[in-house]
Scaffold this active site. Sequence first.
Site, PDB file in Angstrom:
ATOM      1  N   LYS A 160       0.842  -1.207   0.000  1.00 41.92           N
ATOM      2  CA  LYS A 160       0.000   0.000   0.000  1.00 41.92           C
ATOM      3  C   LYS A 160       0.876   1.255   0.000  1.00 41.92           C
ATOM      4  O   LYS A 160       0.651   2.192  -0.764  1.00 41.92           O
ATOM      5  CB  LYS A 160      -0.949  -0.013   1.212  1.00 41.92           C
ATOM      6  CG  LYS A 160      -2.066  -1.052   1.076  1.00 41.92           C
ATOM      7  CD  LYS A 160      -2.862  -1.270   2.362  1.00 41.92           C
ATOM      8  CE  LYS A 160      -3.881  -2.393   2.161  1.00 41.92           C
ATOM      9  NZ  LYS A 160      -4.691  -2.695   3.351  1.00 41.92           N
TER      10      LYS A 160
ATOM     11  N   ASP B  13     -10.906   2.777   4.198  1.00 42.97           N
ATOM     12  CA  ASP B  13     -11.227   1.351   4.116  1.00 42.97           C
ATOM     13  C   ASP B  13     -12.738   1.129   4.052  1.00 42.97           C
ATOM     14  O   ASP B  13     -13.183   0.025   3.768  1.00 42.97           O
ATOM     15  CB  ASP B  13     -10.685   0.615   5.355  1.00 42.97           C
ATOM     16  CG  ASP B  13      -9.392  -0.123   5.071  1.00 42.97           C
ATOM     17  OD1 ASP B  13      -9.179  -0.521   3.911  1.00 42.97           O
ATOM     18  OD2 ASP B  13      -8.606  -0.310   6.016  1.00 42.97           O
TER      19      ASP B  13
ATOM     20  N   GLN C 270      -4.540  -1.732   9.541  1.00 41.97           N
ATOM     21  CA  GLN C 270      -4.516  -3.044   8.924  1.00 41.97           C
ATOM     22  C   GLN C 270      -5.099  -4.084   9.886  1.00 41.97           C
ATOM     23  O   GLN C 270      -4.721  -4.143  11.060  1.00 41.97           O
ATOM     24  CB  GLN C 270      -3.076  -3.411   8.523  1.00 41.97           C
ATOM     25  CG  GLN C 270      -2.967  -4.671   7.679  1.00 41.97           C
ATOM     26  CD  GLN C 270      -3.642  -4.551   6.309  1.00 41.97           C
ATOM     27  OE1 GLN C 270      -3.728  -3.472   5.732  1.00 41.97           O
ATOM     28  NE2 GLN C 270      -4.127  -5.660   5.785  1.00 41.97           N
TER      29      GLN C 270
HETATM   30  N1  GUN Z   1      -7.195  -7.033   6.182  1.00 40.20           N
HETATM   31  C1  GUN Z   1      -7.652  -7.770   5.143  1.00 40.20           C
HETATM   32  N2  GUN Z   1      -8.197  -6.960   4.211  1.00 40.20           N
HETATM   33  C2  GUN Z   1      -8.076  -5.703   4.661  1.00 40.20           C
HETATM   34  C3  GUN Z   1      -8.447  -4.429   4.136  1.00 40.20           C
HETATM   35  O1  GUN Z   1      -9.017  -4.290   3.057  1.00 40.20           O
HETATM   36  N3  GUN Z   1      -8.138  -3.366   4.909  1.00 40.20           N
HETATM   37  C4  GUN Z   1      -7.532  -3.483   6.114  1.00 40.20           C
HETATM   38  N4  GUN Z   1      -7.289  -2.388   6.814  1.00 40.20           N
HETATM   39  N5  GUN Z   1      -7.177  -4.661   6.633  1.00 40.20           N
HETATM   40  C5  GUN Z   1      -7.446  -5.754   5.900  1.00 40.20           C
END
Ligand code: GUN
Length: 291
Positions: free
Chosen positions: A52, A119, A96
Amino acid sequence: MQILDGKIVSQAVKESLKQKTKELIQSGKKTPHLAAILVGNNGASETYVASKVKNCEEIGFKSTLIRFESTVDEQMIMDAIRKLNTDDDVDGILVQLPLPKHISEEKIINLINPDKDVDGFHPVNIGKMIQGLPTFLPATPYGILLMLEHYKIETKGKHAVVIGRSNIVGRPISILLSRNTYPGNCTVTICHSHTHNLKEICLQGDIIVAALGKPEFLTADMVKENAVVVDVGITRIPDASKKSGFAIKGDVDFANVSPKCSYITPVPGGVGMMTIAALLMNTFAASQLKN
Ligand code: GUN
């Protein structure tokens, strides 16, 4: 059978964002800025967050990575979020997941300013999504929509079968595919671990979204001819022949399912790459709320 190529579509999305970001900065506006919080040393989470951050740099966004030990106190994370919420330079905040067991994901997510929740996990944004109002869509479902749109896949009136009901993928994609828009207007069935007759239901699917996290779960006998199959699985399987020590497996038995499909996403190189593209789209949109 045509491959839905996450690499090609995500590149197209990123190129477009890179250009828009350049124009934004040239016109004197601030650079979009994503802040990511990573707790602990979960291998998969480390990889995702690193990717990211790298993608932000590639398209000209600013990024900040805040790391905590897995033993961190919940309050410390909450303090970091409060700071990011009020920092005018920060447009998007992501934490995350998963978080260590002693930290409440609910408390953490609820604290994020909904206008910075790129998100799309905050209850306010989930509510807006359900109502069909403009908001940040969760990245993986949003990435799937961008992919269906890119390949101009007809969704109206189709039966979409979603396997998995997670808050991150299964539940939101089921809602999004049922909306009165494109991609959408599907009749949606959401299946889970207690579903009876799963095979019979899957066989009715014009579109199948496999998002349960069980490698090669969806087999050829569960898929009708010409179905569109979207594989959200990304399970790591130990594999000594790989440099990383693991291989990534999807939820679909690709070798046997793909010949029956009109379209199918590969793993890797499918939905996973779209997730980051969608996050970048949301971060750009968040920066536009201020600009
Ligand atoms: N863990 C698995 N998928 C995601 C996501 O799309 N965003 C975040 N923050 N954590 C995740």
